[in-house]
Each structure stands twice: as structure tokens, then as C-alpha cells.
Design an enzyme around this catalytic site. Sequence first.
Site, mmCIF file in Angstrom:
data_model
loop_
_atom_site.group_PDB
_atom_site.id
_atom_site.type_symbol
_atom_site.label_atom_id
_atom_site.label_comp_id
_atom_site.label_asym_id
_atom_site.label_seq_id
_atom_site.Cartn_x
_atom_site.Cartn_y
_atom_site.Cartn_z
ATOM 1 N N ASN A 170 0.684 -1.144 -0.187
ATOM 2 C CA ASN A 170 0.077 0.000 -0.101
ATOM 3 C C ASN A 170 0.842 1.377 0.014
ATOM 4 O O ASN A 170 0.423 2.373 -0.580
ATOM 5 C CB ASN A 170 -1.067 -0.057 1.071
ATOM 6 N N GLU A 267 4.891 -4.478 11.787
ATOM 7 C CA GLU A 267 3.972 -3.553 11.683
ATOM 8 C C GLU A 267 2.622 -4.002 10.771
ATOM 9 O O GLU A 267 2.868 -4.357 9.740
ATOM 10 C CB GLU A 267 4.394 -2.297 10.881
ATOM 11 N N CYS A 301 -3.356 0.644 6.941
ATOM 12 C CA CYS A 301 -3.251 -0.253 8.092
ATOM 13 C C CYS A 301 -4.051 0.539 9.391
ATOM 14 O O CYS A 301 -4.754 0.015 10.383
ATOM 15 C CB CYS A 301 -1.988 -0.486 8.668
ATOM 16 N N GLU A 479 8.333 1.998 14.566
ATOM 17 C CA GLU A 479 9.056 2.780 13.290
ATOM 18 C C GLU A 479 9.049 4.395 13.758
ATOM 19 O O GLU A 479 8.258 4.747 14.356
ATOM 20 C CB GLU A 479 8.517 2.506 11.949
HETATM 21 P P1 NDP Z 1 0.948 -9.592 3.489
HETATM 22 O O1 NDP Z 1 1.072 -9.752 4.837
HETATM 23 O O2 NDP Z 1 0.162 -10.376 2.596
HETATM 24 O O3 NDP Z 1 2.313 -9.385 2.636
HETATM 25 C C1 NDP Z 1 3.338 -8.411 3.395
HETATM 26 C C2 NDP Z 1 4.587 -8.824 3.139
HETATM 27 O O4 NDP Z 1 5.080 -10.154 3.396
HETATM 28 C C3 NDP Z 1 4.718 -8.811 1.343
HETATM 29 O O5 NDP Z 1 5.819 -8.461 0.782
HETATM 30 C C4 NDP Z 1 4.490 -10.341 1.200
HETATM 31 O O6 NDP Z 1 5.167 -10.907 -0.176
HETATM 32 C C5 NDP Z 1 5.434 -10.962 2.173
HETATM 33 N N1 NDP Z 1 5.098 -12.299 2.675
HETATM 34 C C6 NDP Z 1 4.158 -12.928 2.836
HETATM 35 N N2 NDP Z 1 4.339 -14.105 3.400
HETATM 36 C C7 NDP Z 1 5.587 -14.161 3.930
HETATM 37 C C8 NDP Z 1 6.061 -15.161 4.781
HETATM 38 N N3 NDP Z 1 5.775 -16.292 5.108
HETATM 39 N N4 NDP Z 1 7.398 -14.711 5.336
HETATM 40 C C9 NDP Z 1 7.988 -13.453 4.953
HETATM 41 N N5 NDP Z 1 7.344 -12.431 4.268
HETATM 42 C C10 NDP Z 1 5.966 -12.956 3.518
HETATM 43 O O7 NDP Z 1 0.410 -8.216 3.631
HETATM 44 P P2 NDP Z 1 -0.274 -7.172 2.316
HETATM 45 O O8 NDP Z 1 1.131 -6.853 1.457
HETATM 46 O O9 NDP Z 1 -1.413 -7.737 1.799
HETATM 47 O O10 NDP Z 1 -0.457 -5.701 3.226
HETATM 48 C C11 NDP Z 1 -1.766 -5.482 3.770
HETATM 49 C C12 NDP Z 1 -1.557 -5.981 5.204
HETATM 50 O O11 NDP Z 1 -0.595 -4.982 5.673
HETATM 51 C C13 NDP Z 1 -2.835 -5.233 6.084
HETATM 52 O O12 NDP Z 1 -3.047 -6.327 7.052
HETATM 53 C C14 NDP Z 1 -2.332 -3.957 6.634
HETATM 54 O O13 NDP Z 1 -3.082 -3.699 7.704
HETATM 55 C C15 NDP Z 1 -1.011 -4.380 6.858
HETATM 56 N N6 NDP Z 1 -0.283 -3.085 6.829
HETATM 57 C C16 NDP Z 1 0.600 -2.581 8.074
HETATM 58 C C17 NDP Z 1 1.102 -1.482 8.285
HETATM 59 C C18 NDP Z 1 1.450 -1.017 9.624
HETATM 60 O O14 NDP Z 1 2.739 0.155 9.568
HETATM 61 N N7 NDP Z 1 0.970 -1.389 10.602
HETATM 62 C C19 NDP Z 1 1.021 -0.552 6.932
HETATM 63 C C20 NDP Z 1 0.637 -0.851 5.687
HETATM 64 C C21 NDP Z 1 0.174 -2.356 5.733
HETATM 65 P P3 NDP Z 1 4.005 -10.810 -1.355
HETATM 66 O O15 NDP Z 1 3.070 -9.687 -1.080
HETATM 67 O O16 NDP Z 1 4.914 -10.237 -2.394
HETATM 68 O O17 NDP Z 1 3.468 -12.203 -1.320
#
Ligand code: NDP
Length: 505
Positions: A170, A267, A301, A479
Site C-alpha cells: 500500500n 507493523e 493499516c 518505526e
Molecule cells: P501480507 O502480509 O500479505 O504481505 C506483506 C509482505 O510479506 C509482502 O511483501 C509479502 O510478499 C510478504 N510475505 C508473505 N508471506 C510471507 C512469509 N511467510 N514470510 C515472509 N514474508 C512474507 O500483507 P499485504 O502486502 O497484503 O499488506 C496488507 C496488510 O499489511 C494489511 O493487513 C495491513 O494492515 C498491513 N499493513 C500494516 C502497516 C503498518 O504499518 N502497521 C502499514 C501497511 C500495511 P508478497 O506480497 O509478495 O506475497
Amino acid sequence: MFQDSYGQSSFFRKTPHTMRAQPHGSHFINGEFLEDDSGKAFSSAYPATGEIIASLTTASTSTVDKAVAAARAAQPAWAAMLPAERGRILRRAADIIRERNQFLSELETLDTGKPLQETLVADAASGADCLEYFGGIAASITGQTIELGGSFAYTRREPLGVCAAIGAWNYPIQIACWKAAPALATGNTVVFKPSELTPLTALKLAETFKDAGLPDGVFNVIQGAGETGAALTTHSDVDKVSLTGSVPTGQRVMAAAADGLKQVTLELGGKSPLVIFDDADLDNAVGAAMLANFYSSGQICSNGTRVFVHSSVLPTFLDKLKSRAVAITLGDPMDMNTQMGPLVSAVSAKKVLGYIETGLAEGAELITGGHCTDVVGCETGTFVQPTVFAGVTDDMTIAREEIFGPVMSVLSFETEDEVITRANSTEFGLAAGVFTKDITRAHRVAAALEAGIVWINAYNLTPVEIPFGGVKRSGIGRENGLAAIGFYTQEKSIYVEMGDVDSPY
Ligand code: NDP
């Protein structure tokens, strides 16, 4: 300098955008772009039109190893560099990002589908602020001296080593900067893996770092999906993992990191409350509730997706909200008049529309939105209208689960104690907001809300100066702000004996 096009203010404006965003290579390791012939091919598409804007490969195990080895090799010299010099490079990178903001924002818009009017002010620009902030304090990061009656001790803030940083889709370049800036300022090196959905701007950040004078190997980017993230998390030569993502991914990362006892910063997601009391400035409260649910099509998020409104002002609040929500302009994100773009992917859109159906089925009252809007020229994108449900109760699915789309749930309340209990009745604890003109109530409620950040008479402002992170299942660590320093360093205590050794032997 890699760049040959940053100077053009609308490099990406001409359609089709096809392949105009193609990077010089899928991965950036040791100061160079490279491809991985053993990796799997994948592409990045403009969410509004489905146009393929770049083709890339994922990192195979040998590329993951290469990136970590480059980061490991570069780390001692980077840590030994004068902190002021490290800071100067980060601040130079911030300046270059600002010079390239138009280009980077257009690229971010193509990769994420977020409106250009947002990315121009909120994405690369906030990343630059972060680099400038941590670049500015790099030379002031110190330990402490502890007097021990003659003898004394001092502490050193030492880097952790190689940090794996994994981003969500995002805020791709902002997340990369939020992780890289404190890690690099404190003498760590970084291997960053962006989300597979949004692979492009992290590579531009790597280019920018190189142009700013960052030594090769200090910041590396590798592509791939979850399995690449998992390979980084479990890598024996990675010392710390910082993830921005969903709760289930956070759990997987923490469990995997436990094997090597690696430090983690997580996060994660949220279902944050925004509490509006009867004395609130309602126009401001409505504006904040909209920012808290519709900015970036609700894909944030920290969004305040449970809007608790005092029953005495609820009808007025809903009237004002509806009239402003229906006026939001959905359209092609590259058009500067567009206020809301499509959701990032068809998968995401299906999930969000499913939640809207569930809301209706469980008896919530649809005030506005609830459907998709067709946008001429963007037929493959899913543009979900700004959606408001009223009459939402705490047990409804839409009030409990993170939707990650433009869907606001409005709930009614009567008393302060009641609303605090209900606001806290969630597994998440990322953010919260309170609107009131009563200053004692504002601070009392802010203290009582279980969240990593609480806004009083505002929402979703995240200046780099203030720590950001969650409690409960919304995350671990912080962060931004000075707090981030503690999550990228370890404190070594050094005892200095000034007298004789007092030994009984
Ligand atoms: P995901 O949890 O699906 O993915 C986050 C990242 O982790 C991606 O790069 C993903 O790869 C990677 N990933 C997936 N599985 C694994 C694993 N087993 N081990 C290590 N890395 C892995 O989240 P989204 O990308 O769909 O983002 C949305 C989510 O992020 C929402 O829940 C949102 O609330 C949260 N978020 C939190 C923020 C915060 O600061 N607290 C800010 C922004 C979002 P890939 O996507 O390439 O499969």
C-alpha cells in the site's frame, strides 16, 4: 547516475504506459541491477487498466544468498564510517528523492493504483522526510555514561548487522524508507523485499541511494512473494527482520525468526476506533472520518474503520458525511482530478466487496456507496465507491475484521466509559482517534484507548518525528521517531574499573 528520464515531469502520462516502467533489472545487489534466470517470471500491472507496466523475475535461493552476502560484506565498513557521513548520504538521498518526486509518484501510482494527487504528497515525499530525519540524527546517536562511585560504565549503541526488510503493497516506497532510514543511520545494512504486487519504487530507491553515494551492498533489493520473504526471515546470516504486512504473515515471520532468535519489528493490521463526542466540531470530525476510511481507497493499516459517534449528533454527522462522500471523484489515478482510484488487485476487490455483502446480510444500514463505479478507459480496475454503513453493532463482521478497502462502519454510543470499553474490545491496537473540545476528556480517553498511536481532533497523520507502531496483535516495535533507533541497535554495556580488583580469593 542511472537516471535518464527523471527530469521529464510527465514521463508516464502518455498512454499506453505499457512497459514504460520497466526497471534496469529485477534485483539490485551490491550496487548493480541484475536478473535471475532461475527465478520465476512475474509482472507488475497498473491496477486501473490491467496494463503490464514491467516484467520481472523473482529471486531464487542463490540470489537471496547473494543479496545477504553483499549486505554482510558491506556492513563493517558502513558501520565504521563516521555517523555524520552516513547521515549526509541519507540526507542527500532525501534531496534527490524530492527532485525526482514527480517521476517517483507517477511510478507509484502506476504500481499501486493510488491517485497521483495522493502519491505526489504522501509517498516518496514522506520517504524523503524519513531519510532526512534519520540522516539528521545519525551523528547524535549515543550511549550513556553511568557513574558507579569511582568506577563507571558506559554504553554503546551498536548496529544489529544485516536487516531483512519486507514491505506491504500500500505504501511501497514509504515503507522501504521507514525501514531503511533508521537501519542505515545506525550502521546496519539492508536487504529489502517489496510486495510482489508493487516491486518498482524500491528499485528506484536503490538507484537513488547509489546516486547519493551509498556504498555498494549497503541497500539491496530482491523481488519475490512470500517464499522470498520466508527465505530472508530464516536466512542464517540475517540478524533482524522488519515486516509490514498482515497479522497472519506477522505470526509466520515471528515464528520463523524465533528459530534463529532474530529480533523482529512487526507493523501489522488494525481495526481502529475513531470516537466522536457530542461536543466535537462535526465538520472536522467528518473530514477526519473520511480521511480515516477513503484515503488510498481505504488501503491503510491505521484506518479508523470503526467510527463511534455519540447518538445525539449521529443524524447530523451522517447527513454531512453522506453529502461529502458522494462528491468524491473516482477515476483514472493518473488524472490529477481523481480523488479515489481502484483497489490494488482483483483479489483485494473481491474480498472488499464480499465484506460489503456481509455487512448488508448482517443487517447494517447502507448510507452511501456499496457498489463499483465504471471508469471510462479503466474497465479492468475495480473502483469501489466510498461506502458508509450505519447501525453497525460490535458483533458484526464488518466491525471486527480488517477490510482494507473504502468501507466505514458507523456505530452509535451513549457514554464515555461505554465507548472506551467497546473501542478496546478488539484484538488489534494500531491506532485510534478522539474528537472532542473538552481537553480533559480528550487526554483521558487518549490514555484509555489501547493503541500505539492516538490522534486528538485529527486522524492518520504520521510525521516521521513521532513513533509509529501497534500494540496487541497490531505489532511489535516502533518505526519513526527516536524510538526506532532502539529497534535497529543493541546496547552494549562497558564497565570500567578505576581501582583494584576486590577479590576474596
Ligand atoms: P501480507 O502480509 O500479505 O504481505 C506483506 C509482505 O510479506 C509482502 O511483501 C509479502 O510478499 C510478504 N510475505 C508473505 N508471506 C510471507 C512469509 N511467510 N514470510 C515472509 N514474508 C512474507 O500483507 P499485504 O502486502 O497484503 O499488506 C496488507 C496488510 O499489511 C494489511 O493487513 C495491513 O494492515 C498491513 N499493513 C500494516 C502497516 C503498518 O504499518 N502497521 C502499514 C501497511 C500495511 P508478497 O506480497 O509478495 O506475497
